[in-house]
Design a protein around this motif. Structure first.
Motif, short mmCIF file in Angstrom:
data_model
loop_
_atom_site.label_atom_id
_atom_site.label_comp_id
_atom_site.label_asym_id
_atom_site.label_seq_id
_atom_site.Cartn_x
_atom_site.Cartn_y
_atom_site.Cartn_z
N VAL A 43 0.86 -1.39 -0.12
CA VAL A 43 0.11 -0.01 0.00
C VAL A 43 0.95 1.22 0.03
O VAL A 43 0.36 2.34 0.44
CB VAL A 43 -1.07 0.14 1.01
CG1 VAL A 43 -2.09 -1.16 1.06
CG2 VAL A 43 -0.16 -0.07 2.53
N ASN A 44 2.23 1.06 -0.19
CA ASN A 44 3.05 2.30 -0.37
C ASN A 44 3.18 3.00 0.70
O ASN A 44 3.22 4.17 0.81
CB ASN A 44 2.76 2.95 -1.67
CG ASN A 44 2.82 2.15 -2.98
OD1 ASN A 44 3.81 1.65 -3.21
ND2 ASN A 44 1.91 2.43 -4.14
N MET A 45 3.30 2.47 1.94
CA MET A 45 3.47 3.12 3.27
C MET A 45 4.70 2.61 3.92
O MET A 45 4.98 1.42 3.51
CB MET A 45 2.17 2.93 4.29
CG MET A 45 1.09 3.15 3.90
SD MET A 45 -0.40 3.08 5.13
CE MET A 45 -1.76 3.66 4.46
N ASN A 46 5.23 3.30 4.69
CA ASN A 46 6.30 2.79 5.53
C ASN A 46 5.74 2.12 6.45
O ASN A 46 4.49 2.05 6.97
CB ASN A 46 7.32 3.82 5.90
CG ASN A 46 6.85 4.79 6.80
OD1 ASN A 46 6.07 4.62 8.02
ND2 ASN A 46 7.02 6.10 6.48
N LEU A 47 6.52 1.28 7.55
CA LEU A 47 5.88 0.43 8.57
C LEU A 47 5.24 1.15 9.62
O LEU A 47 4.11 0.84 10.03
CB LEU A 47 7.06 -0.31 9.00
CG LEU A 47 6.63 -1.41 10.10
CD1 LEU A 47 5.70 -2.62 9.41
CD2 LEU A 47 7.91 -2.23 10.63
N LEU A 48 5.57 2.41 9.88
CA LEU A 48 4.94 3.13 10.94
C LEU A 48 3.69 3.70 10.30
O LEU A 48 2.70 3.80 11.20
CB LEU A 48 6.10 4.48 11.42
CG LEU A 48 7.29 3.83 12.08
CD1 LEU A 48 8.21 5.25 12.65
CD2 LEU A 48 6.91 3.20 13.53
N GLN A 49 3.69 4.09 9.08
CA GLN A 49 2.38 4.65 8.83
C GLN A 49 1.31 3.62 8.70
O GLN A 49 -0.01 3.52 8.99
CB GLN A 49 2.62 5.17 7.19
CG GLN A 49 3.19 6.35 7.08
CD GLN A 49 3.57 6.68 5.60
OE1 GLN A 49 4.00 5.99 4.99
NE2 GLN A 49 3.45 7.98 5.38
N PHE A 50 1.79 2.29 8.35
CA PHE A 50 0.87 1.21 8.37
C PHE A 50 0.45 0.89 9.65
O PHE A 50 -0.68 0.55 10.02
CB PHE A 50 1.42 -0.17 7.58
CG PHE A 50 0.50 -1.04 7.20
CD1 PHE A 50 -0.57 -1.07 6.39
CD2 PHE A 50 0.46 -2.33 7.95
CE1 PHE A 50 -1.41 -2.10 6.13
CE2 PHE A 50 -0.30 -3.53 7.77
CZ PHE A 50 -1.40 -3.21 6.76
N GLN A 51 1.26 0.81 10.64
CA GLN A 51 1.01 0.43 11.93
C GLN A 51 0.26 1.36 12.65
O GLN A 51 -0.88 1.21 13.28
CB GLN A 51 2.20 0.33 12.65
CG GLN A 51 3.04 -0.87 12.62
CD GLN A 51 4.45 -0.69 13.38
OE1 GLN A 51 5.06 0.34 13.58
NE2 GLN A 51 4.89 -1.83 13.85
N HIS A 52 0.16 2.67 12.24
CA HIS A 52 -0.79 3.59 12.72
C HIS A 52 -2.15 3.56 12.07
O HIS A 52 -3.05 3.39 12.88
CB HIS A 52 -0.34 5.08 12.16
CG HIS A 52 -1.01 6.20 12.58
ND1 HIS A 52 -1.10 6.69 13.85
CD2 HIS A 52 -1.84 7.30 11.65
CE1 HIS A 52 -2.00 7.83 14.06
NE2 HIS A 52 -2.39 8.02 12.85
N GLU A 53 -2.30 3.27 10.62
CA GLU A 53 -3.63 2.70 10.23
C GLU A 53 -4.34 1.58 10.68
O GLU A 53 -5.27 1.48 11.15
CB GLU A 53 -3.29 2.44 8.65
CG GLU A 53 -4.45 2.47 8.01
CD GLU A 53 -5.32 3.49 7.85
OE1 GLU A 53 -6.59 3.30 7.78
OE2 GLU A 53 -5.04 4.59 7.70
N LEU A 54 -3.22 0.61 11.42
CA LEU A 54 -4.02 -0.48 12.02
C LEU A 54 -4.25 -0.19 13.58
O LEU A 54 -5.43 -0.49 13.95
CB LEU A 54 -2.92 -1.62 12.17
CG LEU A 54 -2.48 -2.28 11.07
CD1 LEU A 54 -1.32 -3.31 11.10
CD2 LEU A 54 -3.52 -2.97 10.33
N ALA A 55 -3.61 0.77 13.99
CA ALA A 55 -3.90 1.37 15.40
C ALA A 55 -5.30 2.16 15.53
O ALA A 55 -6.28 1.98 16.46
CB ALA A 55 -2.75 2.18 15.91
N ILE A 56 -5.49 3.07 14.43
CA ILE A 56 -6.85 3.80 13.99
C ILE A 56 -7.82 2.72 14.15
O ILE A 56 -8.93 3.05 14.81
CB ILE A 56 -6.56 4.65 12.85
CG1 ILE A 56 -5.60 5.83 13.18
CG2 ILE A 56 -7.88 5.17 12.46
CD1 ILE A 56 -5.24 6.54 11.81
N ARG A 57 -7.41 1.60 13.47
CA ARG A 57 -8.90 0.72 13.37
C ARG A 57 -8.78 -0.49 14.58
O ARG A 57 -9.48 -1.35 14.37
CB ARG A 57 -8.64 -0.17 12.10
CG ARG A 57 -8.72 0.81 10.74
CD ARG A 57 -8.01 0.29 9.65
NE ARG A 57 -8.10 0.94 8.42
CZ ARG A 57 -8.96 0.71 7.38
NH1 ARG A 57 -9.73 -0.14 7.33
NH2 ARG A 57 -8.70 1.70 6.32
#
Length: 81
Positions: A43-57
């Protein structure tokens, strides 16, 4: 292999192409079909961005031994360890 999603499906979902891709990748991650690093990359995100997206959800991160081994190999290639 490529999957073609009809415009009708995209319109019905009310999502952009990128949003739909993110939903699909998160679903695959939740089902442990792909690891977190691969998911972030797809999804063209770095690991921290993706982890943040998961945390939001409120989706927990599953971090397996294989993930750790891959991370160690990548860090070794970069000369970080």
């Amino acid at each position: 292999m490529s999957v073609l999603i009809p415009d009708e499906v995209l319109k019905a979902s009310g999502m952009s192409e990128n949003e739909l891709m993110l939903e699909l990748i998160i679903l695959l991650f939740q089902q442990k079909k792909i690891g977190i690093g691969k998911a972030a990359n797809l999804v063209n995100m770095n690991l921290l961005q993706f982890q943040h997206e998961l945390a939001i959800r409120k989706i927990s991160v599953h971090y397996e031994i294989a993930d750790l081994e891959t991370d160690i190999k990548n860090l070794q290639k970069l000369g970080r360890i």
